[in-house]
Write an enzyme that holds these catalytic residues in place. Sequence first.
Site, PDB file in Angstrom:
ATOM      1  N   ASN A 194     -44.096  19.145 -40.590  1.00 27.20           N
ATOM      2  CA  ASN A 194     -44.377  17.728 -40.380  1.00 27.20           C
ATOM      3  C   ASN A 194     -43.393  17.205 -39.331  1.00 27.20           C
ATOM      4  O   ASN A 194     -42.498  17.926 -38.877  1.00 27.20           O
ATOM      5  CB  ASN A 194     -44.323  16.941 -41.697  1.00 27.20           C
ATOM      6  CG  ASN A 194     -42.953  16.990 -42.359  1.00 27.20           C
ATOM      7  OD1 ASN A 194     -41.916  16.965 -41.692  1.00 27.20           O
ATOM      8  ND2 ASN A 194     -42.930  17.050 -43.684  1.00 27.20           N
ATOM      9  N   LEU A 195     -43.554  15.967 -38.943  1.00 29.35           N
ATOM     10  CA  LEU A 195     -42.765  15.449 -37.821  1.00 29.35           C
ATOM     11  C   LEU A 195     -41.271  15.470 -38.117  1.00 29.35           C
ATOM     12  O   LEU A 195     -40.465  15.841 -37.249  1.00 29.35           O
ATOM     13  CB  LEU A 195     -43.215  14.028 -37.476  1.00 29.35           C
ATOM     14  CG  LEU A 195     -42.533  13.391 -36.261  1.00 29.35           C
ATOM     15  CD1 LEU A 195     -42.762  14.220 -35.002  1.00 29.35           C
ATOM     16  CD2 LEU A 195     -43.029  11.960 -36.059  1.00 29.35           C
ATOM     17  N   SER A 196     -40.883  15.092 -39.326  1.00 28.24           N
ATOM     18  CA  SER A 196     -39.449  15.061 -39.639  1.00 28.24           C
ATOM     19  C   SER A 196     -38.864  16.467 -39.648  1.00 28.24           C
ATOM     20  O   SER A 196     -37.737  16.684 -39.179  1.00 28.24           O
ATOM     21  CB  SER A 196     -39.209  14.358 -40.985  1.00 28.24           C
ATOM     22  OG  SER A 196     -39.832  15.056 -42.042  1.00 28.24           O
ATOM     23  N   GLU A 197     -39.613  17.451 -40.163  1.00 27.60           N
ATOM     24  CA  GLU A 197     -39.148  18.842 -40.148  1.00 27.60           C
ATOM     25  C   GLU A 197     -39.027  19.356 -38.716  1.00 27.60           C
ATOM     26  O   GLU A 197     -38.072  20.058 -38.367  1.00 27.60           O
ATOM     27  CB  GLU A 197     -40.120  19.717 -40.945  1.00 27.60           C
ATOM     28  CG  GLU A 197     -40.102  19.434 -42.444  1.00 27.60           C
ATOM     29  CD  GLU A 197     -41.291  20.031 -43.173  1.00 27.60           C
ATOM     30  OE1 GLU A 197     -41.217  20.155 -44.413  1.00 27.60           O
ATOM     31  OE2 GLU A 197     -42.304  20.369 -42.510  1.00 27.60           O
ATOM     32  N   ASP A 263     -50.025  20.929 -48.136  1.00 30.65           N
ATOM     33  CA  ASP A 263     -50.675  22.097 -48.731  1.00 30.65           C
ATOM     34  C   ASP A 263     -52.154  22.139 -48.356  1.00 30.65           C
ATOM     35  O   ASP A 263     -52.712  23.204 -48.078  1.00 30.65           O
ATOM     36  CB  ASP A 263     -50.547  22.061 -50.259  1.00 30.65           C
ATOM     37  CG  ASP A 263     -49.107  22.178 -50.739  1.00 30.65           C
ATOM     38  OD1 ASP A 263     -48.259  22.659 -49.961  1.00 30.65           O
ATOM     39  OD2 ASP A 263     -48.839  21.783 -51.886  1.00 30.65           O
TER      40      ASP A 263
END
EC number: 2.7.1.167
Length: 474
Positions: A194-197, A263
Amino acid sequence: MKLSMPRFDQAPVLVVGDVMLDRYWHGGTSRISPEAPVPVVKVEQIEDRPGGAANVALNIAALGAPASLVGVTGDDEAADSLSNSLKGAGVRALFQRIAHQPTIVKLRVMSRHQQLLRIDFEEPFATDALALGAQVDDLLEGIKVLVLSDYGKGALKNHQALIQAARAKGIPVLADPKGKDFSIYRGASLITPNLSEFEAIVGGCADEHELVTKGATLMHDLDLGALLVTRGEHGMTLLRPDHPALHLPARAREVFDVTGAGDTVISTLAAAIAAGEELPHAVALANLAAGIVVGKLGTAAISAPELRRAIQREEGSERGVLGLEQLLLAVADARAHNEKIVFTNGCFDILHAGHVTYLEQARAQGDRLIVAINDDASVSRLKGPGRPINSVDRRMAVLAGLGAVDWVISFAEGTPENLLREVKPDVLVKGGDYGIDQVVGADIVKAYGGAVKVLGLVENSSTTAIVEKIRKSE
């Protein structure tokens, strides 16, 4: 991009990763505790759902794809619950059970569909998920896609061994990454942060251009086949070497709960790729699936009928003019919702009041009405030179605009018998004054237990009479 439903039943997928149980205590809150300023929840229902890698496998199976799962659990009641749920869903689960260590459980206390509290029961596993006595090559036998579902809980310790073994067999590897070291996913076919990761690895991105630039560098450095960054309400961005970035807008109509959305993305991607779909199409399907699942409460799976309906809505085929493949998908989805399918046919050259009344009566015989019409060559053979007055496209467009009609399809033969064999409607309806056994296709429908009904025609309503009247007035 035109969307279609993949053949998920021919798409075996292996999921390896961190298995957990999502447990929900559902209840109501009507007072504050006298012991402390906290709400008192009266628990009315306890619900268990597979979470983490187990939810990925569950989603894959819910789409109709064969799913296998390898993971680590404790030797406890939570592991039993997981095993039973997955077995019931058709997932082949291989768990290494560790004594004296709990299965990871995420307990959520809910009041009237609102989450009040989450309690985590977990200890990082020090044991490799593949310490099962089984060889990697054996696990990959017959598999078309490998998914690494990594939540950083310790079950995945051999990323490179798995990736290299799969690559040697030509099996794509999809990874849902965690942590601050993405080098462990080197050589994967696709990773889905995701964007934060993603930004935790490459640094903040001020705009899409910077995201694309930093993503391209990451792909090069880690020898990745592709990178999909999920961006919440901003949709998804797919990056591939030597291809322009593909930005897909979010599809959610209403966001209720984002639990498990990642998921759903990787499971839909895996099943679609295993079914032979090209990556852009697989990503578009995953984007559509994510838009559905965030509208559900808690960790949830998307079913094949739900995805079919979303595809139909996206392609404008929830109602209207369809080809045979679209019609069969629409009918399958309707049947999954226990809807009765009604079928009628005719030329419908010049639509008149009698037609409208007849179609309304036909629709009343069930929940969905299919109108099959003869194409132009077929009408000409039946009615003679000068017919049809209106082309097949115009006739279908007019019929599709009627409230009583769900789907319109054309056929080239003199009769709709081939269509009836494919569609297998619950009710075949025909207008006229003849017996049921005289209805074309009645024998086909009755043979599989369907019903045949004859409806009376509206008096003084005839296309032939209208055509003759027009010709005489010229």
